[in-house]
Design a protein around this motif. Sequence first.
Motif, mmCIF file in Angstrom:
data_model
loop_
_atom_site.group_PDB
_atom_site.id
_atom_site.type_symbol
_atom_site.label_atom_id
_atom_site.label_comp_id
_atom_site.label_asym_id
_atom_site.label_seq_id
_atom_site.Cartn_x
_atom_site.Cartn_y
_atom_site.Cartn_z
ATOM 1 N N GLU A 73 0.916 -1.316 -0.070
ATOM 2 C CA GLU A 73 0.098 -0.071 -0.020
ATOM 3 C C GLU A 73 0.788 1.308 0.174
ATOM 4 O O GLU A 73 2.092 1.108 0.525
ATOM 5 C CB GLU A 73 -0.830 0.037 1.203
ATOM 6 N N ASN A 74 0.458 2.265 -0.642
ATOM 7 C CA ASN A 74 0.970 3.627 -0.652
ATOM 8 C C ASN A 74 0.878 4.238 0.720
ATOM 9 O O ASN A 74 -0.033 4.088 1.506
ATOM 10 C CB ASN A 74 0.284 4.477 -1.555
ATOM 11 N N PRO A 75 1.952 4.919 1.255
ATOM 12 C CA PRO A 75 2.149 5.387 2.736
ATOM 13 C C PRO A 75 0.881 6.438 2.806
ATOM 14 O O PRO A 75 0.418 6.608 3.889
ATOM 15 C CB PRO A 75 3.409 6.102 2.583
ATOM 16 N N LEU A 79 -1.891 6.618 5.903
ATOM 17 C CA LEU A 79 -1.934 7.890 6.710
ATOM 18 C C LEU A 79 -3.421 8.227 6.621
ATOM 19 O O LEU A 79 -4.007 8.681 7.570
ATOM 20 C CB LEU A 79 -0.949 8.736 6.494
ATOM 21 N N LYS A 80 -4.042 8.280 5.543
ATOM 22 C CA LYS A 80 -5.331 8.855 5.085
ATOM 23 C C LYS A 80 -6.487 7.961 6.026
ATOM 24 O O LYS A 80 -7.213 8.405 6.871
ATOM 25 C CB LYS A 80 -5.652 9.031 3.949
ATOM 26 N N GLU A 82 -5.557 6.250 8.658
ATOM 27 C CA GLU A 82 -5.193 6.380 10.070
ATOM 28 C C GLU A 82 -5.881 7.610 10.553
ATOM 29 O O GLU A 82 -6.557 7.642 11.659
ATOM 30 C CB GLU A 82 -3.763 6.197 10.297
ATOM 31 N N SER A 83 -5.909 8.742 9.750
ATOM 32 C CA SER A 83 -6.562 9.889 10.202
ATOM 33 C C SER A 83 -8.058 9.680 10.457
ATOM 34 O O SER A 83 -8.517 10.314 11.149
ATOM 35 C CB SER A 83 -6.215 11.048 8.882
ATOM 36 N N GLU A 84 -8.706 8.929 9.511
ATOM 37 C CA GLU A 84 -9.960 8.751 9.662
ATOM 38 C C GLU A 84 -10.395 8.049 10.989
ATOM 39 O O GLU A 84 -11.443 8.437 11.335
ATOM 40 C CB GLU A 84 -10.584 8.074 8.226
ATOM 41 N N VAL A 85 -9.673 7.064 11.235
ATOM 42 C CA VAL A 85 -9.991 6.259 12.405
ATOM 43 C C VAL A 85 -9.833 7.061 13.525
ATOM 44 O O VAL A 85 -10.643 7.141 14.507
ATOM 45 C CB VAL A 85 -8.931 4.924 12.473
ATOM 46 N N SER A 86 -8.616 8.074 13.610
ATOM 47 C CA SER A 86 -8.319 9.286 14.449
ATOM 48 C C SER A 86 -9.506 9.942 14.879
ATOM 49 O O SER A 86 -9.942 10.329 16.004
ATOM 50 C CB SER A 86 -7.159 9.831 14.379
ATOM 51 N N LYS A 87 -10.272 10.508 13.700
ATOM 52 C CA LYS A 87 -11.071 11.499 13.980
ATOM 53 C C LYS A 87 -12.562 10.626 14.418
ATOM 54 O O LYS A 87 -13.092 11.380 15.286
ATOM 55 C CB LYS A 87 -11.742 11.796 12.388
#
Length: 125
Positions: A73-75, A79-80, A82-87
Amino acid sequence: MAIVVLHAKDKKKYVLIGTGFGAHKSTRPSVLGGSLFPHEDMGEIPVAAVTDSKGKIHWFLTEDLQVIKIDGENPGDILKAESEVSKEINNEKSEAELCPACNFEISVNDKECPSCGLTVIYEDE
């Protein structure tokens, strides 16, 4: 599981094995003291061990490497996501606050901070 990196100088792809620091120390005669008081340079250089398609290990400076794939997978995609999970997690934790003394996360139901023991009093808005 593999991390594929691109070496900036030779534009070849490698598999990342690990990272670390290379140490260096050099001495040279000083201007005034000559060999009696040599000038010493010491430090650490961030390096990474990578392997090519034939299994040969190479050492490169980490600043010359760019991660292009992590487990296929592309980094940026990782990260995108992961950002959605953090939100989502932050929305669930909206009932939490930070202790004014130690910045430990406390629930609005806590009477005192579990970290530092500060008594917490909430004012009605």
